[in-house]
Design a protein around this motif. Structure first.
Motif, PDB file in Angstrom:
ATOM      1  N   THR A   1      -2.337   3.314 -16.191  1.00 60.00           N
ATOM      2  CA  THR A   1      -3.340   3.498 -17.232  1.00 60.00           C
ATOM      3  C   THR A   1      -3.901   2.130 -17.578  1.00 60.00           C
ATOM      4  OG1 THR A   1      -2.023   5.326 -18.136  1.00 60.00           O
ATOM      5  CG2 THR A   1      -3.800   4.463 -19.515  1.00 60.00           C
TER       6      THR A   1
ATOM      7  N   ASP B   1       4.478   2.097 -17.114  1.00 65.39           N
ATOM      8  CA  ASP B   1       3.030   1.981 -16.967  1.00 65.39           C
ATOM      9  C   ASP B   1       2.607   0.607 -17.472  1.00 65.39           C
ATOM     10  OD1 ASP B   1       0.194   2.109 -17.251  1.00 65.39           O
ATOM     11  OD2 ASP B   1       0.317   4.298 -17.292  1.00 65.39           O
TER      12      ASP B   1
ATOM     13  N   HIS C   1       5.972   5.055 -11.408  1.00 65.14           N
ATOM     14  CA  HIS C   1       4.919   4.384 -12.171  1.00 65.14           C
ATOM     15  C   HIS C   1       3.756   5.337 -12.423  1.00 65.14           C
ATOM     16  CE1 HIS C   1       6.792   0.433 -11.582  1.00 65.14           C
ATOM     17  NE2 HIS C   1       6.994   0.807 -10.334  1.00 65.14           N
ATOM     18  N   THR C   2       3.160   5.169 -13.579  1.00 68.78           N
ATOM     19  CA  THR C   2       1.836   5.700 -13.829  1.00 68.78           C
ATOM     20  C   THR C   2       0.916   4.498 -14.051  1.00 68.78           C
ATOM     21  OG1 THR C   2       2.250   5.896 -16.215  1.00 68.78           O
ATOM     22  CG2 THR C   2       2.724   7.827 -14.853  1.00 68.78           C
TER      23      THR C   2
END
Length: 304
Positions: free
Chosen positions: A242, A178, A239-240
């Motif tokens: 944030t 991330d 993937h994230t």
């Protein structure tokens, strides 16, 4: 510093010097997007102390969160000045203009507007500028973040250890990271993969070996082992997203993600494979010889 030429083409001077991370591409993409210009109309200038007055270079995964944020701030200043010039020339208030796809457009009047390059030319001709405004179209900005960014992720390695030789085969590697919004996903992938391979090298191969007299024995690529392409499986990416709250793009560094995660992921996977033999710890790099010596005369022990 962001400098717009009378033709509308842009030069960006940055102290975030690139040594392979792809700054020229990512920085150009952001500036081109903000100004509504083709990518080829933006040039990134870095690494020349005769042309760039100040810069701390690149380190600590700071180039996008800090260096690019300064570029964004400078670009916003350029846009603000250009908007005031366009409003003056179009005889409207600046708040009556909107900027879309490289053009200042009067709200609610589709046919009334000016392109960014037209405004840039007028900024240098200086025949008709708002009262008190100096000619030219450039701006300088610095960015001091109020806090650090915190990229994070999880990496998992699956390995097989050959007891007869001590060889470690890397069967699978999964990386989920991330770094906030990705400016260029291909560059992110490349940075993660490069870091992962470096981390694998630290875990399994790379070592500075000295003899009893302090002579370095692994001083060339003939003796200093590094991972080869055939030893690395396809790296699986996830993937994230944030966004960080401490910079205008919400971006976080990714240059060190692979190097930080890969070494413990691979080393812990190897030690997990050796656990049935009662082996709890080996120092990295986990070379075939080191593993083979640890396994000599060892038999799998019953689990507790």
């Amino acid at each position: 510093m962001v400098r717009v030429a009378p033709t509308g083409k842009v030069e960006v001077y940055t102290g975030s010097h690139s040594h392979g991370q792809g700054h020229e591409t990512a920085f150009s993409q952001v500036v081109a997007d903000l100004l509504g210009l083709p990518l080829e109309d933006v040039e990134i200038v870095h690494g020349d102390t005769a042309r760039i007055p100040f810069g701390m270079g690149t380190y600590g995964s700071r180039s996008a969160p800090v260096g690019l944020s300064a570029i964004v701030r400078a670009t916003e200043k350029v846009l603000d000045k250009a908007k005031r010039i366009a409003a003056h020339l179009l005889e409207v208030a600046p708040e009556d203009l909107e900027f879309k796809e490289g053009r200042f457009q009067v709200k609610g009047v589709p046919g009334k507007g000016m392109g960014f390059s037209q405004v840039a030319l007028q900024a240098y001709l200086a025949h008709n500028l708002p009262e008190g405004m100096e000619p030219g179209l450039e701006a300088t900005a610095f960015f001091d973040p109020e806090n650090f960014v915190f990229p994070f992720g999880t990496h998992v390695a699956v390995v097989e250890v050959i007891p007869e030789t001590g060889e470690v085969k890397l069967l699978r590697y999964v990386a989920v990271d991330d770094c906030g919004p990705q400016i260029n996903p291909l560059i992110v992938k490349g940075q993660v993969e490069g870091g992962v391979v470096q981390g694998i090298g630290q875990a399994l191969f790379e070592e500075a070996v000295y003899d009893e007299n302090g002579q370095l024995l692994s001083a060339s690529y003939m003796e200093y082992a590094m991972p080869k392409a055939a030893q690395i499986p396809p790296i699986e990416h996830g993937h994230t997203v944030t966004p960080s709250p401490v910079n205008p793009l919400g971006v976080k560094g990714v240059g060190e993600a692979g190097t930080i995660a890969a070494t413990p992921a691979v080393a812990n996977a190897v030690m997990d494979a050796l656990r049935p033999f009662g082996i709890r710890h080996l120092d990295i790099p986990l070379t075939p010889e080191k593993i083979w010596r640890a396994l000599r005369d060892k038999a799998p022990v019953a689990a507790n």
